[in-house]
Scaffold this motif. Structure first.
Motif: not given
Length: 141
Positions: A32-48, A71-80
């Protein structure tokens, strides 16, 4: 300091689940969060989880529903150098089931035509049934 605490807390909650991963069918993720880092962590754990040949059922609600919209953008995160939206599309490609909550589209003035390929509108009864399935671990951000 807050981030370190949050990451430690997530690790403490998730590690026991990983240790029993062979006994589970997979992971239910409510995002539910708009926080990009939290979204990214959810994605990483889902992929794993998918890489361990387990199922992933993800429901996007509130601000996280924006990830499902073309069409909605989301920010890029390092290191990936990837965004949560890019990871979301990879999860779908790798067999993850992704839905938006049924409140998202009508309350954002949109309809299902704006959703990325492979994303559907969730049925509350099915989501509840999945969350209550003891063969799945539940993760919420």
């Amino acid at each position: 300091m807050k981030r370190i605490f949050a990451i430690t807390l997530v690790a403490m909650l998730f590690i026991p689940n990983l240790l029993s991963a062979n006994q589970t069918k997979g992971l239910n993720v409510i995002l539910t969060t708009a926080d990009g880092q939290s979204q990214m962590m959810a994605m990483v754990l889902s992929m794993m989880t998918l890489k361990q040949k387990k199922e992933v059922n993800m429901t996007l609600c509130s601000s996280a529903g924006d990830l499902a919209v073309k069409g909605k953008k989301s920010m890029l995160f390092k290191p990936m150098n990837k965004s949560p939206k890019m990871m979301l599309q990879a999860i779908i490609k790798n067999g993850g089931k992704v839905q938006v909550c049924p409140l998202y589209l009508p309350n954002s003035g949109q309809d299902a035509s704006v959703l990325l390929d492979g994303i559907t509108v969730a049925k509350p009864m099915d989501v509840a049934k999945g969350l209550l399935d003891t063969q799945f671990q539940n993760l919420s951000y």
